[in-house]
Design an enzyme around this catalytic site. Structure first.
Site, mmCIF file in Angstrom:
data_model
loop_
_atom_site.group_PDB
_atom_site.id
_atom_site.type_symbol
_atom_site.label_atom_id
_atom_site.label_comp_id
_atom_site.label_asym_id
_atom_site.label_seq_id
_atom_site.Cartn_x
_atom_site.Cartn_y
_atom_site.Cartn_z
ATOM 1 N N PRO A 48 -21.777 -39.255 1.468
ATOM 2 C CA PRO A 48 -21.067 -39.533 0.145
ATOM 3 C C PRO A 48 -20.340 -38.085 -0.285
ATOM 4 O O PRO A 48 -19.036 -38.948 -0.074
ATOM 5 C CB PRO A 48 -21.989 -40.039 -0.901
ATOM 6 C CG PRO A 48 -23.388 -41.066 -0.086
ATOM 7 C CD PRO A 48 -23.016 -39.617 1.362
ATOM 8 N N LYS A 73 -8.231 -32.261 4.217
ATOM 9 C CA LYS A 73 -9.039 -33.724 3.891
ATOM 10 C C LYS A 73 -8.356 -33.705 2.701
ATOM 11 O O LYS A 73 -7.719 -34.936 2.065
ATOM 12 C CB LYS A 73 -10.373 -33.710 4.451
ATOM 13 C CG LYS A 73 -10.900 -35.292 3.780
ATOM 14 C CD LYS A 73 -9.937 -35.932 4.478
ATOM 15 C CE LYS A 73 -10.461 -37.639 4.644
ATOM 16 N NZ LYS A 73 -10.850 -38.323 3.163
#
Length: 296
Positions: free
Chosen positions: A67, A172
């Site tokens: 996560p 990203k």
């Protein structure tokens, strides 16, 4: 050649990736902290391990799909890297940060494990159908060695090699900054147009075909108009990623006025809604401030 893959992290992205690796002919041993994920793993044709170190035992590739940075740091102990086969490589597909990834990277290298970062762009459907964007950072030789494996989950034209360690993670984060910034700017424009009497759907179509058009306007606004705030990612993690961008800009001495504004908006949304799932909850905050919604 088929690889023996240790896959750590079987969530909304790790589950479809597990299936794709198996269908590509690789042997996969998976682990997740949630034992209830075992059923999905076995259904995909992969094996289940009781720990990350057990999954890594004898594997020549370790892939993490966790996560966030803290989860990766906790999962990747010396025992995990020591359990891998000689000459193994660790591919981190987590939405990590360069700073947080430095510690497990050092652990990997100390055990003779090569490292490649490949955080993903896209959602579970993209992972299922092999349409992810991968933002790769690391040594070119390691990248070339891993390309056939990465092509199990996407096509070569969707794999961008940004440079050395940390560059893939940062790219990203920058994609996320621009997407969330576009969401906020588009919502402000649509709310103003709506208040002035322009139908939001008509304005959306006009903007989509103009110089101001973007993938967000052309594709993602339809979800918002349907009342869907994209509850597939946590607002707390979004805030942390935006904060990592502004921290990087501050450290490197580049301007970050707009990044700060996007961060402040999402911080206020986090305070208002809490750490719940919703990629467009900052837009919901703007709707509350305007007293109108953009639902069709």
């Amino acid at each position: 050649m088929p690889s023996h893959i240790a896959l750590v992290g079987i969530g909304r992205m790790g589950t479809p990736l597990c299936g794709r690796f198996v269908r590509a002919g690789h042997r996969v041993t998976a682990f997740d902290l949630r034992p209830e994920r075992q059923e999905a793993v076995r259904a995909s044709g992969a094996d289940w391990a009781l720990s990350a170190a057990e999954a890594a035992a004898g594997a020549d590739v370790l892939i993490t799909v966790l996560p966030g940075p803290a989860d990766a740091g906790e999962a990747l102990t010396d025992a995990v890297f020591a359990a891998l086969a000689a000459g193994a490589v660790w591919i981190d597909m987590t939405s990590n940060t360069p700073e947080a990834a430095a510690v497990p990277r050092a652990r990997a290298l100390a055990h003779g494990v090569d490292v490649l970062e490949a955080p993903m762009g896209g959602g579970p459907a993209d992972a299922e159908h092999g349409l992810l964007r991968l933002f790769v950072g690391g040594d070119a030789e390691v990248r070339d060695r891993c390309l056939p494996l990465l092509e199990s989950v996407t096509t070569r034209d969707r794999i961008s090699h940004l440079g050395g360690p940390g560059t893939g993670y940062l790219a990203k984060l920058l994609v996320n900054l621009l997407w969330f910034g576009q969401a906020a700017a588009s919502a402000e424009a649509l709310l103003l147009g709506s208040r002035a009497g322009i139908d939001p759907g008509v304005l959306r179509d006009a903007l989509a075909g103009s110089a101001a058009g973007s993938d967000f306007i052309r594709r993602d606004l339809s979800s918002l108009f349907a009342g869907d705030y994209l509850r597939s990612y946590g607002l707390g993690r979004i805030h942390d990623q935006l904060e990592a961008v502004t921290d990087a800009a501050r450290d490197l001495g580049t301007p970050h006025e707009l990044a700060d504004a996007v961060l402040r908006l999402h911080r206020r949304a986090l305070e208002r809604f809490g750490p719940v799932d919703g990629e467009l909850l900052a837009v919901a905050l703007l709707e509350e401030a305007a007293g109108i919604t953009l639902r069709a």
